[in-house]
Design a protein around this motif. Structure first.
Motif, PDB file in Angstrom:
ATOM      1  N   ALA A 137       0.852  -1.202   0.000  1.00 45.11           N
ATOM      2  CA  ALA A 137       0.000   0.000   0.000  1.00 45.11           C
ATOM      3  C   ALA A 137       0.886   1.251   0.000  1.00 45.11           C
ATOM      4  O   ALA A 137       1.314   1.717   1.060  1.00 45.11           O
ATOM      5  CB  ALA A 137      -0.927  -0.014   1.214  1.00 45.11           C
ATOM      6  N   PRO A 138       1.160   1.805  -1.173  1.00 44.32           N
ATOM      7  CA  PRO A 138       1.963   3.040  -1.225  1.00 44.32           C
ATOM      8  C   PRO A 138       1.250   4.186  -0.509  1.00 44.32           C
ATOM      9  O   PRO A 138       0.035   4.366  -0.671  1.00 44.32           O
ATOM     10  CB  PRO A 138       2.086   3.324  -2.728  1.00 44.32           C
ATOM     11  CG  PRO A 138       1.880   1.987  -3.378  1.00 44.32           C
ATOM     12  CD  PRO A 138       0.866   1.284  -2.507  1.00 44.32           C
ATOM     13  N   ALA A 174       1.256   5.157 -11.334  1.00 42.25           N
ATOM     14  CA  ALA A 174       2.619   4.587 -11.393  1.00 42.25           C
ATOM     15  C   ALA A 174       2.735   3.387 -10.457  1.00 42.25           C
ATOM     16  O   ALA A 174       3.288   2.352 -10.821  1.00 42.25           O
ATOM     17  CB  ALA A 174       3.649   5.649 -11.020  1.00 42.25           C
ATOM     18  N   THR A 175       2.179   3.510  -9.262  1.00 45.06           N
ATOM     19  CA  THR A 175       2.314   2.387  -8.319  1.00 45.06           C
ATOM     20  C   THR A 175       1.372   1.250  -8.701  1.00 45.06           C
ATOM     21  O   THR A 175       1.694   0.087  -8.494  1.00 45.06           O
ATOM     22  CB  THR A 175       2.051   2.822  -6.861  1.00 45.06           C
ATOM     23  OG1 THR A 175       0.728   3.328  -6.747  1.00 45.06           O
ATOM     24  CG2 THR A 175       3.047   3.867  -6.414  1.00 45.06           C
ATOM     25  N   ALA A 210       0.643  -2.211  -7.003  1.00 43.30           N
ATOM     26  CA  ALA A 210       0.115  -1.763  -5.697  1.00 43.30           C
ATOM     27  C   ALA A 210      -1.271  -2.369  -5.462  1.00 43.30           C
ATOM     28  O   ALA A 210      -2.080  -2.456  -6.383  1.00 43.30           O
ATOM     29  CB  ALA A 210       0.028  -0.236  -5.665  1.00 43.30           C
ATOM     30  N   ASP A 211      -1.518  -2.781  -4.221  1.00 45.75           N
ATOM     31  CA  ASP A 211      -2.798  -3.429  -3.881  1.00 45.75           C
ATOM     32  C   ASP A 211      -3.797  -2.456  -3.286  1.00 45.75           C
ATOM     33  O   ASP A 211      -4.995  -2.737  -3.245  1.00 45.75           O
ATOM     34  CB  ASP A 211      -2.536  -4.541  -2.863  1.00 45.75           C
ATOM     35  CG  ASP A 211      -1.612  -5.590  -3.430  1.00 45.75           C
ATOM     36  OD1 ASP A 211      -2.066  -6.350  -4.292  1.00 45.75           O
ATOM     37  OD2 ASP A 211      -0.431  -5.632  -3.025  1.00 45.75           O
ATOM     38  N   ALA A 212      -3.323  -1.340  -2.759  1.00 53.15           N
ATOM     39  CA  ALA A 212      -4.184  -0.321  -2.153  1.00 53.15           C
ATOM     40  C   ALA A 212      -3.395   0.967  -2.146  1.00 53.15           C
ATOM     41  O   ALA A 212      -2.160   0.949  -2.289  1.00 53.15           O
ATOM     42  CB  ALA A 212      -4.570  -0.716  -0.719  1.00 53.15           C
ATOM     43  N   LYS A 266      -7.667   2.471  -9.230  1.00 58.21           N
ATOM     44  CA  LYS A 266      -8.375   1.211  -9.500  1.00 58.21           C
ATOM     45  C   LYS A 266      -8.400   0.346  -8.237  1.00 58.21           C
ATOM     46  O   LYS A 266      -9.252  -0.515  -8.089  1.00 58.21           O
ATOM     47  CB  LYS A 266      -7.656   0.433 -10.607  1.00 58.21           C
ATOM     48  CG  LYS A 266      -7.659   1.117 -11.957  1.00 58.21           C
ATOM     49  CD  LYS A 266      -7.131   0.142 -13.032  1.00 58.21           C
ATOM     50  CE  LYS A 266      -7.114   0.780 -14.396  1.00 58.21           C
ATOM     51  NZ  LYS A 266      -5.929   1.651 -14.586  1.00 58.21           N
ATOM     52  N   VAL A 267      -7.449   0.561  -7.353  1.00 61.33           N
ATOM     53  CA  VAL A 267      -7.338  -0.249  -6.135  1.00 61.33           C
ATOM     54  C   VAL A 267      -8.045   0.469  -4.974  1.00 61.33           C
ATOM     55  O   VAL A 267      -8.317   1.668  -5.049  1.00 61.33           O
ATOM     56  CB  VAL A 267      -5.851  -0.528  -5.790  1.00 61.33           C
ATOM     57  CG1 VAL A 267      -5.174  -1.335  -6.893  1.00 61.33           C
ATOM     58  CG2 VAL A 267      -5.107   0.767  -5.507  1.00 61.33           C
ATOM     59  N   PRO A 268      -8.336  -0.255  -3.889  1.00 63.28           N
ATOM     60  CA  PRO A 268      -9.023   0.367  -2.743  1.00 63.28           C
ATOM     61  C   PRO A 268      -8.184   1.463  -2.079  1.00 63.28           C
ATOM     62  O   PRO A 268      -6.956   1.444  -2.147  1.00 63.28           O
ATOM     63  CB  PRO A 268      -9.227  -0.808  -1.768  1.00 63.28           C
ATOM     64  CG  PRO A 268      -9.065  -2.037  -2.572  1.00 63.28           C
ATOM     65  CD  PRO A 268      -8.133  -1.706  -3.698  1.00 63.28           C
TER      66      PRO A 268
END
Ligand code: DX5
Ligand code: ZN
Length: 226
Positions: free
Chosen positions: A6-7, A23-24, A29-31, A60-62
């Motif tokens: 999670a960045p 970018a992440t 990246a998952d969140a 796109k991620v939570p």
């Protein structure tokens, strides 16, 4: 054991948050971790619901929103409406944990409880069964780029033990000073989500830095399953 990355956008270029998120995400990246600071609970000010809403449009991620604020109850619905998928509140600011955890869940958002480095794990016992995540701070909250506090590894182990004891599989998020050098040890200790600000956005290529952090964190999983 799989780990999520999670960045934390705290260390990103605030004039280009959309690019930072994308970018992440390209790096897996998952969140996205968003740090909200009020200048009272911590000596720093960051962002509020409008920025969460703007990031929601591009991510796109939570979105995992970390509330480092003194009166979280007053803002829960604003952050939920802005698009937070998880809201973590600090145990240090709440005299009763249960009503706040319930309020977050009633908003349809995952409820997290966060602990400062000096706060014992026993402080969250009363909600250990109900929480959807526990955020273990591994630096004193307020600023990115601080050095990881090594005792946090034991804190993660103790938190995992408490959750296991009550049969709650909730993930443990570790936040502060996470880098390529400590990621594997954190996963071994029981961390499920690694938050990283400077280790990702302080690098020349945040996409590659996201991938590198995942690879470093999985070094332990490979050993565990070998
Ligand atoms: C600190 C914040 C962290 C911060 C982490 O108060 O909660 O999320 O962004 O930054 P690094 O990874 O640089 O320690
Ligand atoms: Zn944070």
């Amino acid at each position: 054991m799989s780990v999520l990355i999670a960045p934390s956008i705290l260390s990103a270029d605030f004039a280009a948050l959309g690019q930072a998120v994308r970018a992440t995400e390209r790096g897996g990246a998952d969140a996205i971790h968003i740090d909200v600071m009020d200048g009272h609970f911590v000596p720093n000010l960051t962002v509020g619901p409008p920025v969460v809403q703007a990031i929601k449009r591009v991510a796109k991620v939570p979105l995992d929103v970390h509330l480092m604020i003194e009166e979280p109850d007053n803002y829960l619905s604003a952050f939920a409406q802005a698009g937070a998928d998880a809201l973590s509140v600090h145990v240090e600011v709440l005299s009763k944990l249960q009503p706040t955890i319930n309020a977050i869940k009633e908003l349809g958002v995952r409820a997290g409880i966060a602990l400062n480095p000096s706060t014992p794990v026993t402080a969250i016992e009363v909600v250990a069964r109900e929480v959807d995540l526990v955020l273990v701070m591994s630096v004193n909250p307020g600023f990115g780029g601080q050095a990881f506090i090594p005792q946090s590894l034991n804190k993660v182990r103790a938190t995992r033990a408490l959750l296991d004891q009550v049969g709650n599989p909730a993930p443990i998020t570790v936040d502060g000073g996470v880098n390529l050098g400590n990621a594997a040890a954190l996963v071994e200790a029981g961390a499920s989500v690694l938050v990283a600000g400077s280790a990702i956005f302080g690098q020349d290529d945040p996409t590659e830095a996201t991938r590198a952090l995942r690879n470093a964190s999985q070094a332990s999983s490979a050993r565990e399953s070998a």
